[in-house]
Design a protein around this motif. Structure first.
Motif, PDB file in Angstrom:
ATOM      1  N   MET A  81       0.816  -1.205   0.000  1.00  0.00           N
ATOM      2  CA  MET A  81       0.000   0.000   0.000  1.00  0.00           C
ATOM      3  C   MET A  81       0.854   1.262   0.000  1.00  0.00           C
ATOM      4  O   MET A  81       0.546   2.241  -0.682  1.00  0.00           O
ATOM      5  CB  MET A  81      -0.939   0.002   1.201  1.00  0.00           C
ATOM      6  CG  MET A  81      -2.095  -0.981   1.091  1.00  0.00           C
ATOM      7  SD  MET A  81      -3.280  -0.563  -0.224  1.00  0.00           S
ATOM      8  CE  MET A  81      -2.730  -1.659  -1.532  1.00  0.00           C
ATOM      9  N   SER A  82       1.948   1.243   0.749  1.00  0.00           N
ATOM     10  CA  SER A  82       2.824   2.415   0.781  1.00  0.00           C
ATOM     11  C   SER A  82       3.433   2.673  -0.598  1.00  0.00           C
ATOM     12  O   SER A  82       3.493   3.820  -1.053  1.00  0.00           O
ATOM     13  CB  SER A  82       3.924   2.223   1.825  1.00  0.00           C
ATOM     14  OG  SER A  82       3.384   2.119   3.121  1.00  0.00           O
ATOM     15  N   ALA A  83       3.887   1.610  -1.254  1.00  0.00           N
ATOM     16  CA  ALA A  83       4.465   1.763  -2.588  1.00  0.00           C
ATOM     17  C   ALA A  83       3.418   2.252  -3.583  1.00  0.00           C
ATOM     18  O   ALA A  83       3.675   3.151  -4.402  1.00  0.00           O
ATOM     19  CB  ALA A  83       5.066   0.436  -3.051  1.00  0.00           C
ATOM     20  N   ILE A  84       2.230   1.675  -3.523  1.00  0.00           N
ATOM     21  CA  ILE A  84       1.163   2.047  -4.464  1.00  0.00           C
ATOM     22  C   ILE A  84       0.748   3.499  -4.270  1.00  0.00           C
ATOM     23  O   ILE A  84       0.626   4.267  -5.239  1.00  0.00           O
ATOM     24  CB  ILE A  84      -0.042   1.098  -4.296  1.00  0.00           C
ATOM     25  CG1 ILE A  84       0.289  -0.283  -4.879  1.00  0.00           C
ATOM     26  CG2 ILE A  84      -1.292   1.671  -4.957  1.00  0.00           C
ATOM     27  CD1 ILE A  84      -0.714  -1.356  -4.553  1.00  0.00           C
ATOM     28  N   HIS A  85       0.536   3.907  -3.026  1.00  0.00           N
ATOM     29  CA  HIS A  85       0.146   5.295  -2.767  1.00  0.00           C
ATOM     30  C   HIS A  85       1.229   6.274  -3.209  1.00  0.00           C
ATOM     31  O   HIS A  85       0.929   7.356  -3.732  1.00  0.00           O
ATOM     32  CB  HIS A  85      -0.153   5.483  -1.286  1.00  0.00           C
ATOM     33  CG  HIS A  85      -1.507   5.003  -0.867  1.00  0.00           C
ATOM     34  ND1 HIS A  85      -2.665   5.682  -1.158  1.00  0.00           N
ATOM     35  CD2 HIS A  85      -1.893   3.902  -0.165  1.00  0.00           C
ATOM     36  CE1 HIS A  85      -3.705   5.030  -0.660  1.00  0.00           C
ATOM     37  NE2 HIS A  85      -3.264   3.942  -0.059  1.00  0.00           N
ATOM     38  N   ALA A  86       2.492   5.924  -2.994  1.00  0.00           N
ATOM     39  CA  ALA A  86       3.576   6.813  -3.414  1.00  0.00           C
ATOM     40  C   ALA A  86       3.620   6.953  -4.932  1.00  0.00           C
ATOM     41  O   ALA A  86       3.839   8.059  -5.456  1.00  0.00           O
ATOM     42  CB  ALA A  86       4.915   6.288  -2.892  1.00  0.00           C
ATOM     43  N   MET A  87       3.419   5.858  -5.662  1.00  0.00           N
ATOM     44  CA  MET A  87       3.423   5.925  -7.126  1.00  0.00           C
ATOM     45  C   MET A  87       2.228   6.730  -7.640  1.00  0.00           C
ATOM     46  O   MET A  87       2.353   7.522  -8.587  1.00  0.00           O
ATOM     47  CB  MET A  87       3.404   4.515  -7.714  1.00  0.00           C
ATOM     48  CG  MET A  87       4.667   3.719  -7.456  1.00  0.00           C
ATOM     49  SD  MET A  87       6.160   4.590  -8.027  1.00  0.00           S
ATOM     50  CE  MET A  87       7.419   3.401  -7.555  1.00  0.00           C
ATOM     51  N   GLU A  88       1.092   6.553  -7.022  1.00  0.00           N
ATOM     52  CA  GLU A  88      -0.079   7.342  -7.422  1.00  0.00           C
ATOM     53  C   GLU A  88       0.133   8.818  -7.101  1.00  0.00           C
ATOM     54  O   GLU A  88      -0.290   9.701  -7.867  1.00  0.00           O
ATOM     55  CB  GLU A  88      -1.332   6.805  -6.720  1.00  0.00           C
ATOM     56  CG  GLU A  88      -1.747   5.444  -7.249  1.00  0.00           C
ATOM     57  CD  GLU A  88      -2.805   4.753  -6.403  1.00  0.00           C
ATOM     58  OE1 GLU A  88      -3.285   3.683  -6.806  1.00  0.00           O
ATOM     59  OE2 GLU A  88      -3.142   5.291  -5.322  1.00  0.00           O
ATOM     60  N   ASN A  89       0.811   9.095  -5.998  1.00  0.00           N
ATOM     61  CA  ASN A  89       1.133  10.475  -5.651  1.00  0.00           C
ATOM     62  C   ASN A  89       2.054  11.093  -6.696  1.00  0.00           C
ATOM     63  O   ASN A  89       1.862  12.250  -7.122  1.00  0.00           O
ATOM     64  CB  ASN A  89       1.780  10.519  -4.267  1.00  0.00           C
ATOM     65  CG  ASN A  89       2.203  11.905  -3.846  1.00  0.00           C
ATOM     66  OD1 ASN A  89       3.393  12.231  -3.834  1.00  0.00           O
ATOM     67  ND2 ASN A  89       1.239  12.747  -3.477  1.00  0.00           N
ATOM     68  N   ALA A  90       3.033  10.330  -7.153  1.00  0.00           N
ATOM     69  CA  ALA A  90       3.943  10.824  -8.186  1.00  0.00           C
ATOM     70  C   ALA A  90       3.214  11.099  -9.492  1.00  0.00           C
ATOM     71  O   ALA A  90       3.531  12.049 -10.209  1.00  0.00           O
ATOM     72  CB  ALA A  90       5.074   9.820  -8.412  1.00  0.00           C
ATOM     73  N   CYS A  91       2.230  10.279  -9.797  1.00  0.00           N
ATOM     74  CA  CYS A  91       1.511  10.387 -11.069  1.00  0.00           C
ATOM     75  C   CYS A  91       0.278  11.286 -10.992  1.00  0.00           C
ATOM     76  O   CYS A  91      -0.459  11.429 -11.978  1.00  0.00           O
ATOM     77  CB  CYS A  91       1.100   8.998 -11.556  1.00  0.00           C
ATOM     78  SG  CYS A  91       2.506   7.908 -11.877  1.00  0.00           S
ATOM     79  N   GLY A  92       0.036  11.878  -9.828  1.00  0.00           N
ATOM     80  CA  GLY A  92      -1.079  12.801  -9.687  1.00  0.00           C
ATOM     81  C   GLY A  92      -2.443  12.147  -9.667  1.00  0.00           C
ATOM     82  O   GLY A  92      -3.431  12.743 -10.114  1.00  0.00           O
ATOM     83  N   VAL A  93      -2.524  10.926  -9.144  1.00  0.00           N
ATOM     84  CA  VAL A  93      -3.785  10.179  -9.118  1.00  0.00           C
ATOM     85  C   VAL A  93      -4.225   9.953  -7.676  1.00  0.00           C
ATOM     86  O   VAL A  93      -3.407   9.611  -6.810  1.00  0.00           O
ATOM     87  CB  VAL A  93      -3.630   8.822  -9.840  1.00  0.00           C
ATOM     88  CG1 VAL A  93      -4.870   7.961  -9.633  1.00  0.00           C
ATOM     89  CG2 VAL A  93      -3.360   9.030 -11.319  1.00  0.00           C
TER      90      VAL A  93
END
Length: 439
Positions: A81-93
Protein backbone atom coordinates in the motif's frame (compact mmCIF):
# COMPACT_ATOMS: atom_id res chain seq x y z
CA UNK A 1 22.58 -21.26 24.63
CA UNK A 2 23.39 -19.15 27.68
CA UNK A 3 26.71 -18.41 29.37
CA UNK A 4 27.44 -16.82 32.75
CA UNK A 5 30.77 -15.66 34.10
CA UNK A 6 31.88 -13.64 37.12
CA UNK A 7 35.11 -12.02 38.25
CA UNK A 8 35.33 -11.94 42.06
CA UNK A 9 38.19 -9.42 42.04
CA UNK A 10 36.37 -6.59 40.28
CA UNK A 11 32.78 -7.75 40.81
CA UNK A 12 32.10 -7.80 37.08
CA UNK A 13 29.77 -10.21 35.34
CA UNK A 14 29.09 -11.04 31.73
CA UNK A 15 25.97 -12.81 30.51
CA UNK A 16 25.50 -14.08 26.97
CA UNK A 17 22.26 -15.36 25.47
CA UNK A 18 22.84 -16.66 21.98
CA UNK A 19 19.26 -17.26 20.90
CA UNK A 20 16.03 -15.53 21.77
CA UNK A 21 12.75 -16.56 20.18
CA UNK A 22 9.81 -14.27 19.42
CA UNK A 23 11.77 -11.39 17.89
CA UNK A 24 11.81 -11.21 14.10
CA UNK A 25 15.34 -10.87 12.78
CA UNK A 26 18.93 -11.05 13.89
CA UNK A 27 20.19 -8.78 16.61
CA UNK A 28 21.96 -8.49 19.92
CA UNK A 29 21.57 -6.49 23.10
CA UNK A 30 24.59 -5.06 24.93
CA UNK A 31 24.31 -3.69 28.46
CA UNK A 32 27.34 -2.22 30.22
CA UNK A 33 26.96 -1.92 33.98
CA UNK A 34 29.53 -0.39 36.31
CA UNK A 35 29.06 -0.05 40.08
CA UNK A 36 25.31 -0.64 39.76
CA UNK A 37 24.94 2.09 37.17
CA UNK A 38 23.88 1.40 33.59
CA UNK A 39 26.50 3.10 31.44
CA UNK A 40 25.67 1.91 27.94
CA UNK A 41 22.82 0.31 26.03
CA UNK A 42 23.11 -0.91 22.45
CA UNK A 43 20.44 -2.74 20.51
CA UNK A 44 22.69 -4.24 17.88
CA UNK A 45 21.19 -5.24 14.55
CA UNK A 46 23.81 -7.17 12.64
CA UNK A 47 21.68 -8.80 9.97
CA UNK A 48 23.10 -7.86 6.54
CA UNK A 49 21.24 -5.17 4.57
CA UNK A 50 19.05 -6.56 1.80
CA UNK A 51 19.32 -3.60 -0.61
CA UNK A 52 15.66 -3.48 -1.65
CA UNK A 53 15.96 0.16 -2.65
CA UNK A 54 18.79 -0.77 -4.99
CA UNK A 55 16.74 -3.62 -6.45
CA UNK A 56 13.96 -1.18 -7.31
CA UNK A 57 16.06 1.18 -9.41
CA UNK A 58 15.47 0.72 -13.13
CA UNK A 59 12.23 -1.22 -12.57
CA UNK A 60 8.83 -0.14 -13.79
CA UNK A 61 6.84 1.89 -11.28
CA UNK A 62 4.12 -0.76 -11.42
CA UNK A 63 6.53 -3.39 -10.05
CA UNK A 64 7.35 -1.65 -6.77
CA UNK A 65 4.34 -3.02 -4.88
CA UNK A 66 5.13 -6.67 -5.62
CA UNK A 67 8.84 -6.24 -4.93
CA UNK A 68 8.47 -4.38 -1.64
CA UNK A 69 5.86 -6.79 -0.31
CA UNK A 70 8.71 -9.34 -0.11
CA UNK A 71 10.37 -7.21 2.55
CA UNK A 72 8.00 -8.63 5.15
CA UNK A 73 6.04 -11.86 5.35
CA UNK A 74 3.97 -10.60 8.29
CA UNK A 75 3.02 -7.13 7.01
CA UNK A 76 3.31 -7.27 3.19
CA UNK A 77 0.11 -5.22 2.76
CA UNK A 78 1.77 -2.25 4.44
CA UNK A 79 4.65 -2.31 1.97
CA UNK A 80 2.34 -2.81 -0.99
CA UNK A 81 0.00 0.00 0.00
CA UNK A 82 2.82 2.41 0.78
CA UNK A 83 4.46 1.76 -2.59
CA UNK A 84 1.16 2.05 -4.46
CA UNK A 85 0.15 5.30 -2.77
CA UNK A 86 3.58 6.81 -3.41
CA UNK A 87 3.42 5.93 -7.13
CA UNK A 88 -0.08 7.34 -7.42
CA UNK A 89 1.13 10.47 -5.65
CA UNK A 90 3.94 10.82 -8.19
CA UNK A 91 1.51 10.39 -11.07
CA UNK A 92 -1.08 12.80 -9.69
CA UNK A 93 -3.78 10.18 -9.12
CA UNK A 94 -6.08 9.87 -6.10
CA UNK A 95 -8.08 6.64 -5.78
CA UNK A 96 -11.44 7.30 -4.11
CA UNK A 97 -14.77 5.63 -3.37
CA UNK A 98 -15.20 1.88 -3.18
CA UNK A 99 -11.64 1.08 -4.27
CA UNK A 100 -10.30 3.22 -1.43
CA UNK A 101 -12.61 1.40 1.00
CA UNK A 102 -11.41 -1.98 -0.27
CA UNK A 103 -7.84 -0.91 0.43
CA UNK A 104 -8.84 -0.19 4.03
CA UNK A 105 -10.46 -3.60 4.22
CA UNK A 106 -7.21 -5.13 2.94
CA UNK A 107 -5.28 -3.27 5.65
CA UNK A 108 -7.79 -4.37 8.32
CA UNK A 109 -6.93 -7.97 7.51
CA UNK A 110 -3.24 -7.35 8.07
CA UNK A 111 -3.81 -5.52 11.35
CA UNK A 112 -5.97 -8.35 12.68
CA UNK A 113 -3.52 -11.04 11.60
CA UNK A 114 -0.33 -9.28 12.72
CA UNK A 115 -1.71 -8.00 16.03
CA UNK A 116 -3.17 -11.41 16.91
CA UNK A 117 0.17 -13.04 16.16
CA UNK A 118 2.03 -10.60 18.37
CA UNK A 119 -0.46 -10.54 21.25
CA UNK A 120 -0.93 -14.28 21.60
CA UNK A 121 2.18 -15.91 20.17
CA UNK A 122 5.04 -13.45 20.68
CA UNK A 123 4.13 -11.25 23.66
CA UNK A 124 1.72 -13.13 25.94
CA UNK A 125 4.32 -15.77 26.95
CA UNK A 126 6.35 -12.95 28.56
CA UNK A 127 3.49 -12.05 30.89
CA UNK A 128 2.57 -15.63 31.76
CA UNK A 129 6.10 -16.95 32.27
CA UNK A 130 6.52 -19.23 29.25
CA UNK A 131 9.31 -19.54 26.72
CA UNK A 132 6.92 -19.96 23.81
CA UNK A 133 3.28 -20.02 22.81
CA UNK A 134 3.59 -23.78 22.33
CA UNK A 135 4.54 -24.21 25.98
CA UNK A 136 1.79 -21.76 26.99
CA UNK A 137 -0.79 -23.75 25.02
CA UNK A 138 -0.41 -26.73 27.35
CA UNK A 139 -1.84 -24.71 30.24
CA UNK A 140 -3.93 -22.16 28.30
CA UNK A 141 -5.23 -24.00 25.22
CA UNK A 142 -8.37 -21.86 24.92
CA UNK A 143 -6.38 -18.62 24.93
CA UNK A 144 -3.93 -19.78 22.26
CA UNK A 145 -6.80 -21.15 20.17
CA UNK A 146 -8.53 -17.78 20.34
CA UNK A 147 -5.39 -16.10 19.03
CA UNK A 148 -5.10 -18.58 16.17
CA UNK A 149 -8.76 -18.05 15.25
CA UNK A 150 -8.31 -14.29 15.10
CA UNK A 151 -5.15 -14.58 13.04
CA UNK A 152 -6.86 -16.91 10.56
CA UNK A 153 -9.78 -14.51 10.06
CA UNK A 154 -7.29 -11.72 9.34
CA UNK A 155 -5.55 -14.03 6.88
CA UNK A 156 -8.90 -14.77 5.23
CA UNK A 157 -9.35 -11.06 4.50
CA UNK A 158 -5.84 -10.84 3.07
CA UNK A 159 -6.42 -13.91 0.92
CA UNK A 160 -9.69 -12.58 -0.48
CA UNK A 161 -8.34 -9.10 -1.19
CA UNK A 162 -4.79 -10.06 -2.09
CA UNK A 163 -5.14 -13.38 -3.86
CA UNK A 164 -3.13 -15.16 -1.18
CA UNK A 165 -2.22 -14.67 2.48
CA UNK A 166 1.54 -14.26 2.16
CA UNK A 167 3.02 -11.73 -0.29
CA UNK A 168 -0.36 -10.95 -1.90
CA UNK A 169 -0.48 -10.24 -5.61
CA UNK A 170 -3.88 -8.65 -6.29
CA UNK A 171 -3.20 -5.01 -5.38
CA UNK A 172 -1.80 -2.69 -8.03
CA UNK A 173 -1.25 0.97 -8.83
CA UNK A 174 -4.72 2.36 -9.46
CA UNK A 175 -6.68 -0.32 -7.60
CA UNK A 176 -6.85 -4.10 -7.88
CA UNK A 177 -6.68 -6.77 -10.54
CA UNK A 178 -9.88 -8.25 -9.16
CA UNK A 179 -12.46 -7.10 -6.62
CA UNK A 180 -14.60 -9.36 -4.44
CA UNK A 181 -18.23 -10.14 -5.12
CA UNK A 182 -20.93 -9.21 -2.64
CA UNK A 183 -21.40 -12.91 -1.87
CA UNK A 184 -17.71 -13.36 -1.07
CA UNK A 185 -17.88 -10.45 1.36
CA UNK A 186 -21.10 -11.79 2.90
CA UNK A 187 -19.29 -15.05 3.68
CA UNK A 188 -16.44 -13.07 5.17
CA UNK A 189 -18.88 -11.05 7.26
CA UNK A 190 -20.00 -14.17 9.14
CA UNK A 191 -16.42 -14.81 10.21
CA UNK A 192 -15.92 -11.19 11.23
CA UNK A 193 -18.98 -11.24 13.46
CA UNK A 194 -17.33 -14.08 15.37
CA UNK A 195 -14.01 -12.19 15.29
CA UNK A 196 -15.64 -9.19 16.96
CA UNK A 197 -16.52 -11.32 19.97
CA UNK A 198 -13.01 -12.80 20.04
CA UNK A 199 -11.46 -9.33 19.83
CA UNK A 200 -13.49 -7.98 22.75
CA UNK A 201 -12.47 -11.02 24.81
CA UNK A 202 -8.88 -10.28 23.87
CA UNK A 203 -9.13 -6.76 25.28
CA UNK A 204 -10.62 -8.03 28.55
CA UNK A 205 -7.99 -10.77 28.84
CA UNK A 206 -4.97 -8.53 28.15
CA UNK A 207 -6.22 -6.13 30.81
CA UNK A 208 -5.81 -8.90 33.43
CA UNK A 209 -2.08 -9.30 32.77
CA UNK A 210 0.47 -7.99 35.28
CA UNK A 211 2.40 -4.98 33.99
CA UNK A 212 5.67 -3.53 35.27
CA UNK A 213 5.40 0.04 36.55
CA UNK A 214 7.09 2.08 33.83
CA UNK A 215 6.26 5.06 31.68
CA UNK A 216 7.94 7.72 29.59
CA UNK A 217 7.02 11.12 28.24
CA UNK A 218 7.04 9.85 24.67
CA UNK A 219 7.09 11.85 21.50
CA UNK A 220 4.38 9.97 19.63
CA UNK A 221 4.36 10.18 15.82
CA UNK A 222 1.52 8.82 13.70
CA UNK A 223 -0.75 9.64 10.81
CA UNK A 224 -3.89 11.65 11.47
CA UNK A 225 -6.48 11.67 8.68
CA UNK A 226 -9.32 14.22 8.58
CA UNK A 227 -12.08 11.96 9.87
CA UNK A 228 -10.99 8.36 10.52
CA UNK A 229 -8.54 6.22 12.48
CA UNK A 230 -5.32 6.07 10.42
CA UNK A 231 -4.36 3.27 8.06
CA UNK A 232 -3.52 4.33 4.51
CA UNK A 233 -3.51 8.10 4.59
CA UNK A 234 -3.22 11.24 6.71
CA UNK A 235 -0.86 13.99 7.79
CA UNK A 236 2.22 13.13 9.85
CA UNK A 237 1.57 14.45 13.36
CA UNK A 238 2.99 14.25 16.86
CA UNK A 239 1.83 15.02 20.38
CA UNK A 240 4.55 17.69 20.54
CA UNK A 241 3.19 19.94 17.80
CA UNK A 242 4.31 18.37 14.53
CA UNK A 243 1.74 18.52 11.72
CA UNK A 244 3.17 18.09 8.21
CA UNK A 245 2.34 16.70 4.81
CA UNK A 246 4.07 13.41 4.04
CA UNK A 247 6.18 15.18 1.39
CA UNK A 248 7.91 17.06 4.22
CA UNK A 249 8.86 13.90 6.14
CA UNK A 250 12.58 13.98 5.36
CA UNK A 251 12.77 17.64 6.40
CA UNK A 252 11.96 16.60 9.96
CA UNK A 253 13.24 13.02 10.22
CA UNK A 254 16.75 11.83 9.39
CA UNK A 255 18.22 8.35 9.03
CA UNK A 256 21.64 8.00 10.62
CA UNK A 257 24.18 5.22 10.48
CA UNK A 258 25.00 3.82 13.91
CA UNK A 259 28.24 1.88 14.31
CA UNK A 260 26.68 -0.96 16.27
CA UNK A 261 23.76 -1.55 13.89
CA UNK A 262 23.21 -2.47 10.25
CA UNK A 263 19.77 -0.86 10.55
CA UNK A 264 19.73 2.91 10.26
CA UNK A 265 18.36 4.92 13.17
CA UNK A 266 15.66 7.40 12.22
CA UNK A 267 15.63 10.44 14.50
CA UNK A 268 13.67 13.67 14.73
CA UNK A 269 15.39 16.94 13.94
CA UNK A 270 16.53 19.20 15.38
CA UNK A 271 18.35 17.44 18.16
CA UNK A 272 18.59 13.82 16.97
CA UNK A 273 15.58 12.98 19.15
CA UNK A 274 14.06 9.55 19.55
CA UNK A 275 10.35 9.11 18.88
CA UNK A 276 7.73 6.40 19.16
CA UNK A 277 5.64 4.97 16.32
CA UNK A 278 3.09 2.16 16.43
CA UNK A 279 -0.18 1.33 18.20
CA UNK A 280 0.45 3.53 21.25
CA UNK A 281 1.23 6.51 19.02
CA UNK A 282 -1.79 5.94 16.78
CA UNK A 283 -4.04 5.53 19.80
CA UNK A 284 -2.78 8.67 21.55
CA UNK A 285 -3.06 10.86 18.46
CA UNK A 286 -6.37 9.47 17.18
CA UNK A 287 -8.29 8.39 20.27
CA UNK A 288 -11.08 10.80 19.34
CA UNK A 289 -11.56 8.92 16.06
CA UNK A 290 -12.46 5.64 17.74
CA UNK A 291 -16.16 4.68 17.95
CA UNK A 292 -17.74 5.21 21.37
CA UNK A 293 -18.15 1.49 22.09
CA UNK A 294 -14.42 0.92 21.48
CA UNK A 295 -13.53 3.86 23.74
CA UNK A 296 -15.68 2.22 26.41
CA UNK A 297 -13.86 -1.09 25.94
CA UNK A 298 -10.53 0.74 26.33
CA UNK A 299 -11.70 2.49 29.49
CA UNK A 300 -12.97 -0.80 30.96
CA UNK A 301 -9.51 -2.25 30.25
CA UNK A 302 -7.89 0.53 32.28
CA UNK A 303 -6.73 2.74 29.42
CA UNK A 304 -7.19 6.48 29.24
CA UNK A 305 -6.94 8.54 26.06
CA UNK A 306 -3.14 8.15 26.20
CA UNK A 307 -1.06 5.14 27.24
CA UNK A 308 2.55 5.84 28.27
CA UNK A 309 3.41 2.38 29.63
CA UNK A 310 4.95 0.38 26.75
CA UNK A 311 4.21 -2.90 28.52
CA UNK A 312 0.51 -2.06 28.18
CA UNK A 313 0.91 -1.77 24.41
CA UNK A 314 -0.53 -5.30 24.30
CA UNK A 315 -3.88 -3.84 25.42
CA UNK A 316 -3.66 -1.07 22.82
CA UNK A 317 -3.01 -3.66 20.12
CA UNK A 318 -6.08 -5.54 21.29
CA UNK A 319 -8.13 -2.33 21.00
CA UNK A 320 -6.86 -1.91 17.45
CA UNK A 321 -7.98 -5.46 16.64
CA UNK A 322 -11.50 -4.53 17.76
CA UNK A 323 -11.31 -1.41 15.60
CA UNK A 324 -10.04 -3.31 12.55
CA UNK A 325 -12.84 -5.87 12.86
CA UNK A 326 -15.44 -3.11 13.31
CA UNK A 327 -14.11 -1.18 10.34
CA UNK A 328 -14.06 -4.30 8.15
CA UNK A 329 -17.70 -4.95 9.01
CA UNK A 330 -18.63 -1.37 8.16
CA UNK A 331 -16.92 -1.55 4.77
CA UNK A 332 -18.61 -4.85 3.94
CA UNK A 333 -22.04 -3.56 4.95
CA UNK A 334 -21.64 -0.49 2.71
CA UNK A 335 -20.17 -2.43 -0.23
CA UNK A 336 -21.44 -2.21 -3.77
CA UNK A 337 -19.25 -3.88 -6.38
CA UNK A 338 -17.55 -1.19 -8.50
CA UNK A 339 -17.73 -1.15 -12.29
CA UNK A 340 -13.97 -0.63 -12.59
CA UNK A 341 -11.37 -2.62 -10.67
CA UNK A 342 -8.73 0.10 -11.17
CA UNK A 343 -8.26 3.60 -12.51
CA UNK A 344 -5.78 4.33 -15.28
CA UNK A 345 -2.43 5.66 -14.06
CA UNK A 346 0.03 7.13 -16.56
CA UNK A 347 3.64 7.68 -15.49
CA UNK A 348 5.28 11.09 -15.47
CA UNK A 349 8.62 12.38 -14.28
CA UNK A 350 8.01 13.17 -10.63
CA UNK A 351 8.68 12.18 -7.04
CA UNK A 352 5.95 10.55 -4.99
CA UNK A 353 5.59 10.17 -1.23
CA UNK A 354 3.51 7.99 1.05
CA UNK A 355 3.20 7.00 4.66
CA UNK A 356 0.85 4.29 5.85
CA UNK A 357 0.37 2.72 9.25
CA UNK A 358 1.88 -0.76 9.29
CA UNK A 359 0.86 -2.80 12.35
CA UNK A 360 4.16 -1.82 13.98
CA UNK A 361 3.93 1.87 13.05
CA UNK A 362 4.61 4.52 10.46
CA UNK A 363 6.05 3.24 7.16
CA UNK A 364 7.51 5.83 4.78
CA UNK A 365 8.11 5.38 1.04
CA UNK A 366 9.56 7.85 -1.48
CA UNK A 367 10.11 7.16 -5.19
CA UNK A 368 11.35 9.21 -8.13
CA UNK A 369 10.30 8.01 -11.59
CA UNK A 370 10.88 9.23 -15.15
CA UNK A 371 8.44 9.76 -18.02
CA UNK A 372 8.63 6.07 -18.96
CA UNK A 373 7.77 5.02 -15.43
CA UNK A 374 11.26 3.74 -14.55
CA UNK A 375 12.22 4.08 -10.91
CA UNK A 376 15.24 6.36 -10.57
CA UNK A 377 15.47 6.50 -6.79
CA UNK A 378 13.78 4.93 -3.77
CA UNK A 379 13.79 5.40 0.00
CA UNK A 380 11.97 3.17 2.50
CA UNK A 381 11.95 3.82 6.26
CA UNK A 382 10.27 0.98 8.19
CA UNK A 383 8.79 1.29 11.68
CA UNK A 384 11.53 -0.67 13.46
CA UNK A 385 14.31 1.68 12.32
CA UNK A 386 12.18 4.56 13.61
CA UNK A 387 11.64 2.83 16.97
CA UNK A 388 15.16 1.48 17.45
CA UNK A 389 16.50 4.55 19.28
CA UNK A 390 13.29 4.68 21.34
CA UNK A 391 13.76 1.05 22.36
CA UNK A 392 17.27 1.87 23.56
CA UNK A 393 15.91 4.83 25.52
CA UNK A 394 13.31 2.57 27.17
CA UNK A 395 16.00 0.08 28.10
CA UNK A 396 18.26 2.81 29.50
CA UNK A 397 15.57 3.92 31.94
CA UNK A 398 13.92 0.58 32.65
CA UNK A 399 17.05 -1.53 33.18
CA UNK A 400 18.50 1.09 35.53
CA UNK A 401 15.53 0.47 37.84
CA UNK A 402 16.18 -3.30 37.76
CA UNK A 403 19.92 -3.47 38.42
CA UNK A 404 19.54 -5.01 41.87
CA UNK A 405 17.86 -8.03 40.30
CA UNK A 406 19.82 -11.15 39.26
CA UNK A 407 21.17 -11.10 35.71
CA UNK A 408 18.70 -13.70 34.47
CA UNK A 409 15.79 -11.48 35.59
CA UNK A 410 17.37 -8.41 33.98
CA UNK A 411 17.71 -10.41 30.79
CA UNK A 412 14.09 -11.57 30.90
CA UNK A 413 12.68 -8.08 31.51
CA UNK A 414 14.95 -6.53 28.87
CA UNK A 415 13.73 -9.01 26.28
CA UNK A 416 10.15 -8.23 27.25
CA UNK A 417 10.80 -4.48 26.96
CA UNK A 418 12.08 -5.01 23.41
CA UNK A 419 9.12 -7.19 22.49
CA UNK A 420 6.75 -4.42 23.61
CA UNK A 421 7.50 -2.88 20.22
CA UNK A 422 7.01 -6.08 18.22
CA UNK A 423 10.24 -5.19 16.41
CA UNK A 424 10.56 -6.58 12.90
CA UNK A 425 14.31 -6.59 12.47
CA UNK A 426 14.28 -8.49 9.19
CA UNK A 427 10.85 -10.14 9.30
CA UNK A 428 12.61 -13.46 8.86
CA UNK A 429 14.83 -15.05 11.52
CA UNK A 430 14.11 -15.18 15.23
CA UNK A 431 16.89 -14.54 17.67
CA UNK A 432 18.56 -11.85 19.65
CA UNK A 433 21.87 -12.03 21.52
CA UNK A 434 22.21 -10.54 24.96
CA UNK A 435 25.56 -9.54 26.44
CA UNK A 436 25.60 -7.97 29.92
CA UNK A 437 29.00 -6.65 31.00
CA UNK A 438 29.16 -5.87 34.72
CA UNK A 439 32.20 -4.04 36.02
Amino acid sequence: MKGHSADKNNNSRTIKVDYLARVEGEGALFLKIRDNLLEEVKLKIFEPPRFFEGLLRGRQFTQAADITSRICGICPVAYQMSAIHAMENACGVQVEGTLRELRRLFYCGEWISSHALHIYMLHAPDFLGYDSAIAMAKDFPDIVERGLELKKIGNDIMKLMGGREIHPINARVGGFYKVPSSQELATLRQKLTHAHDLALKTVKWTATLKFPEFSQDYTFVALRPPDEYPMNEGRVTSNKGLDIDVSEFENHFEEQHIAHSNALHSVMQPGNRSYHVGPMARYALNYDRLPDDIKQAAQAAGLGPVCNNPFKSIIVRAIEVVYAVTEALRIIDDYSQPKQVAVNVKPRAATGFSTTEAPRGLLYHRYSIDNQGLIKDANIIPPTSQNQKMIEDDLSRFVQSCLKLPDNEIQYLSEQAIRNYDPCISCATHFLKLNIDRQ
